[in-house]
Write an enzyme that holds these catalytic residues in place. Structure first.
Site, short mmCIF file in Angstrom:
data_model
loop_
_atom_site.label_atom_id
_atom_site.label_comp_id
_atom_site.label_asym_id
_atom_site.label_seq_id
_atom_site.Cartn_x
_atom_site.Cartn_y
_atom_site.Cartn_z
N TYR A 1 0.83 -1.20 0.00
CA TYR A 1 0.00 0.00 0.00
C TYR A 1 0.86 1.26 0.00
O TYR A 1 1.83 1.37 0.76
CB TYR A 1 -0.92 0.04 1.22
CG TYR A 1 -1.63 1.37 1.35
CD1 TYR A 1 -2.65 1.71 0.46
CD2 TYR A 1 -1.26 2.29 2.31
CE1 TYR A 1 -3.29 2.94 0.53
CE2 TYR A 1 -1.89 3.52 2.40
CZ TYR A 1 -2.90 3.84 1.50
OH TYR A 1 -3.50 5.07 1.58
N HIS B 1 -4.37 16.56 -3.72
CA HIS B 1 -4.68 16.82 -2.32
C HIS B 1 -4.47 18.28 -1.93
O HIS B 1 -4.80 18.68 -0.81
CB HIS B 1 -3.83 15.92 -1.42
CG HIS B 1 -4.31 14.49 -1.37
ND1 HIS B 1 -4.52 13.74 -2.50
CD2 HIS B 1 -4.64 13.69 -0.32
CE1 HIS B 1 -4.94 12.53 -2.15
NE2 HIS B 1 -5.03 12.48 -0.83
N ASN C 1 0.93 12.19 4.69
CA ASN C 1 0.38 11.55 5.88
C ASN C 1 1.08 12.08 7.11
O ASN C 1 2.30 11.92 7.25
CB ASN C 1 0.61 10.04 5.81
CG ASN C 1 -0.56 9.28 5.20
OD1 ASN C 1 -0.44 8.11 4.93
ND2 ASN C 1 -1.68 9.92 4.98
N TYR D 1 -13.67 35.43 45.00
CA TYR D 1 -13.00 34.26 44.43
C TYR D 1 -11.96 34.63 43.37
O TYR D 1 -10.93 33.97 43.25
CB TYR D 1 -14.03 33.32 43.79
CG TYR D 1 -14.86 32.50 44.76
CD1 TYR D 1 -14.75 32.68 46.14
CD2 TYR D 1 -15.75 31.55 44.29
CE1 TYR D 1 -15.51 31.94 47.00
CE2 TYR D 1 -16.52 30.80 45.15
CZ TYR D 1 -16.40 30.99 46.52
OH TYR D 1 -17.16 30.26 47.39
N ARG E 1 -9.05 35.48 45.63
CA ARG E 1 -8.68 34.46 46.61
C ARG E 1 -8.32 33.13 45.94
O ARG E 1 -7.44 32.39 46.43
CB ARG E 1 -9.84 34.25 47.58
CG ARG E 1 -9.45 33.43 48.78
CD ARG E 1 -10.58 33.04 49.69
NE ARG E 1 -11.85 33.71 49.50
CZ ARG E 1 -13.02 33.18 49.82
NH1 ARG E 1 -13.08 31.94 50.29
NH2 ARG E 1 -14.14 33.85 49.65
N PHE F 1 -1.35 8.27 11.68
CA PHE F 1 -1.66 9.60 11.18
C PHE F 1 -2.90 10.21 11.81
O PHE F 1 -3.19 11.39 11.65
CB PHE F 1 -1.87 9.56 9.66
CG PHE F 1 -2.76 8.43 9.21
CD1 PHE F 1 -4.08 8.34 9.62
CD2 PHE F 1 -2.26 7.42 8.40
CE1 PHE F 1 -4.90 7.30 9.22
CE2 PHE F 1 -3.08 6.37 7.98
CZ PHE F 1 -4.40 6.31 8.40
N GLU G 1 -12.26 6.59 5.26
CA GLU G 1 -11.80 7.36 6.40
C GLU G 1 -13.04 7.82 7.16
O GLU G 1 -13.48 8.96 7.05
CB GLU G 1 -10.92 8.51 5.92
CG GLU G 1 -9.67 7.99 5.21
CD GLU G 1 -8.94 9.03 4.37
OE1 GLU G 1 -9.33 10.22 4.43
OE2 GLU G 1 -8.00 8.65 3.66
#
Length: 510
Positions: free
Chosen positions: A55, A85, A197, A282, A285, A332, A418
């Site tokens: 792959y 991409h 990736n 608060y 403090r 990834f 995915e």
């Protein structure tokens, strides 16, 4: 400038990232990196020579992973992967964040588990050292197979395509390469995928934001101490015994820092024995408990990011021991970073909340212990710092919206292959904005607190608070009559970001 930062794939600190991304420190690959890179590349070459299928090396990607690619198509496969991409959207990332991405990507390859040739990592290093910064749109990553779109724009420049920022200009990548003598990469098998990736966009953007956030929380001790003095509060709640009884490290560190900042105060001594108040509100403090909890959150987030900087985050990974093996997995996936970055934004928004409450106490005539309304010398005719508080409230409200966690969302992509994504880059971009808002709220509190201190004269605050007040006054003059404050708030926030107030951060910062 220090010597080159040597990259071997091990973890990098936030300070290392900042030194390269912001201060411009040069980098180099270590001898160990060359050995690891060479070993993993030999495994890839052996697979190709035997005609085996693996792959990302001689297959398609994602949903197309079952498509076998012939030897003559391996180079177009990798080039097309980068081009297809590069679908980023929106404004470009600033140069410091791009430099962080280049650094982290080079370091991942230096780990020697990606199967690339040394020239790929060397080209990333050359981009850093020559100041070539790819134009990378900020949006378009879901943090699934890592930050695919941002890293594709980075890789696009490495092959001589797309645009870069170079010596102050936005130019074609090919032009910058020609001017520096860097040869554009011709991607071999696995190399396009190895560049795309990974989690380096969310880690780079998020890491720089977290370093700024650490500065903000430590300087909130200073702002809180200054506000306490202006409001004639008591440091009794910072007694070490209280915090040793609830021993969270961040809480102990914050209380100790506040005690140091408030030591030897004339204002404190003036009301030690004749103050009818039993306890402060608060927001005064509980500063050690709140500031300390934010410290603890950021310590965890820092650990996650620094672990990630030394992690192999592409796929498949190439192991050269025991004869060599190529193993597909999911390193990834951005989940560790996505959850941590959301946590940081939530923590920082809470820090802004307690700061905003102190600002309100400084300007609110109903509760500000004798200070004039809105710290104005002429209330009514002048509004004083009324709208500075309004601006802080607006920033806090937006930070609360931005603190909705991105990591709880998931939109399946890539034809369902995915099917669970991290949205880590969204978390990083949101955190960056929250940090900027926190810097401005901190600036507003310092501005208000310094103005309040002047109404306590001739009594003086502690030496450290007085020195810090003088530093603020170098940027923001006393408010004697109404004037435009926007630029002064922005300038003070910028000085905070640049480290001008770091001498008051205490001993617990990196």
């Amino acid at each position: 400038m220090d010597s080159d930062l040597k990259l071997d794939g091990g973890p990098l600190s936030l300070e290392d990232i900042s030194a390269v991304a912001i201060a411009g420190r040069n980098v180099a690959l270590s001898p160990a990196a060359y050995a690891g890179i060479g070993g993993s590349r030999s495994v890839v070459e052996a697979v190709l020579s035997r005609g085996e299928t693996a792959y990302g090396i001689n297959t398609g990607f994602g949903k197309l992973s079952d498509v076998r690619i012939g030897p003559h198509q391996l180079e177009p496969l990798q080039r097309n992967l980068v081009r297809s991409h590069a679908c980023g959207i929106g404004e470009p990332l600033p140069e410091d964040e791009v430099r962080a991405m280049l650094l982290l990507r080079a370091n991942v390859l230096a780990k020697g588990l990606s199967g690339v040739r040394p020239v790929v990592a060397e080209t990333l290093v050359a981009f850093l050292n020559h100041g070539i910064h790819p134009v990378i749109p900020a949006r378009g990553s879901v943090g699934a197979s890592g930050d695919l779109a941002p890293l594709a724009h980075l890789a696009l420049a490495l092959i001589g395509e797309g645009e870069v920022f170079f010596r102050g200009d936005r130019v074609a990548a090919s032009a910058a390469l020609n001017r520096t003598g860097i040869q554009p990469l011709t991607l071999a098998a696995k190399e396009g995928l190895a560049l795309l990736n990974g989690t380096q966009a969310m880690a780079g953007v998020g890491g720089l934001a977290v370093e700024r956030a650490v500065r903000v929380v430590e300087l909130n001790d200073l702002a809180g101490a200054m506000s306490l003095e202006a409001l004639r509060g008591t440091p009794a709640a910072f007694d070490a015994r209280i915090h040793e009884a609830r021993p969270h490290p961040g809480q102990i560190a914050a209380a100790e820092h506040l005690r140091e900042l408030l030591a030897d105060s004339e204002i404190r001594e003036s009301h030690r024995h004749n103050d009818p108040r039993v306890q402060d509100a608060y927001c005064l403090r509980c500063m050690p408990q709140v500031h300390g909890a934010v410290r603890g959150a950021l310590t965890h987030v820092r650990e996650v990011i620094e672990t990630e900087t030394g992690a192999a985050t592409d796929n498949p990974l190439i192991f050269s021991d025991n004869g060599g093996e190529i193993v597909s997995g999911g390193n990834f996936h951005g989940a560790p970073l996505a959850l941590a970055l959301d946590y940081a934004a939530i923590a920082l928004s809470d820090l802004m909340s307690i700061s905003e409450r102190r600002i309100d106490r400084l300007i609110n005539p109903d509760i500000n212990e004798g200070l004039p309304p809105f710290l104005s010398k002429d209330p009514g005719v002048s509004s004083g710092l009324m709208i500075a508080h309004v601006a802080a409230a607006a920033l806090l409200s937006e930070a609360r919206v931005l603190s909705h966690p991105a990591s709880v969302d998931s939109v399946p992509t890539s034809g369902g292959k995915e099917d669970h994504v991290s949205m880590g880059m969204t978390g990083a971009l949101k955190l960056r904005q929250v940090v900027s808002h926190a810097e401005h709220v901190l600036a507003i509190e310092l501005m208000c607190a310094v103005q309040g201190l002047e109404y306590r004269l001739p009594l003086k605050p502690s030496r450290q608070v007085e020195a810090a007040a003088r530093a603020v006054r170098e940027i923001v003059p006393p408010l004697k009559e109404d004037r435009v404050l926007s630029n002064e708030i922005a300038q003070l926030a910028q000085k905070i970001r640049e480290g001008s107030f770091d001498r008051w951060r205490g001993e617990d910062h990196g």
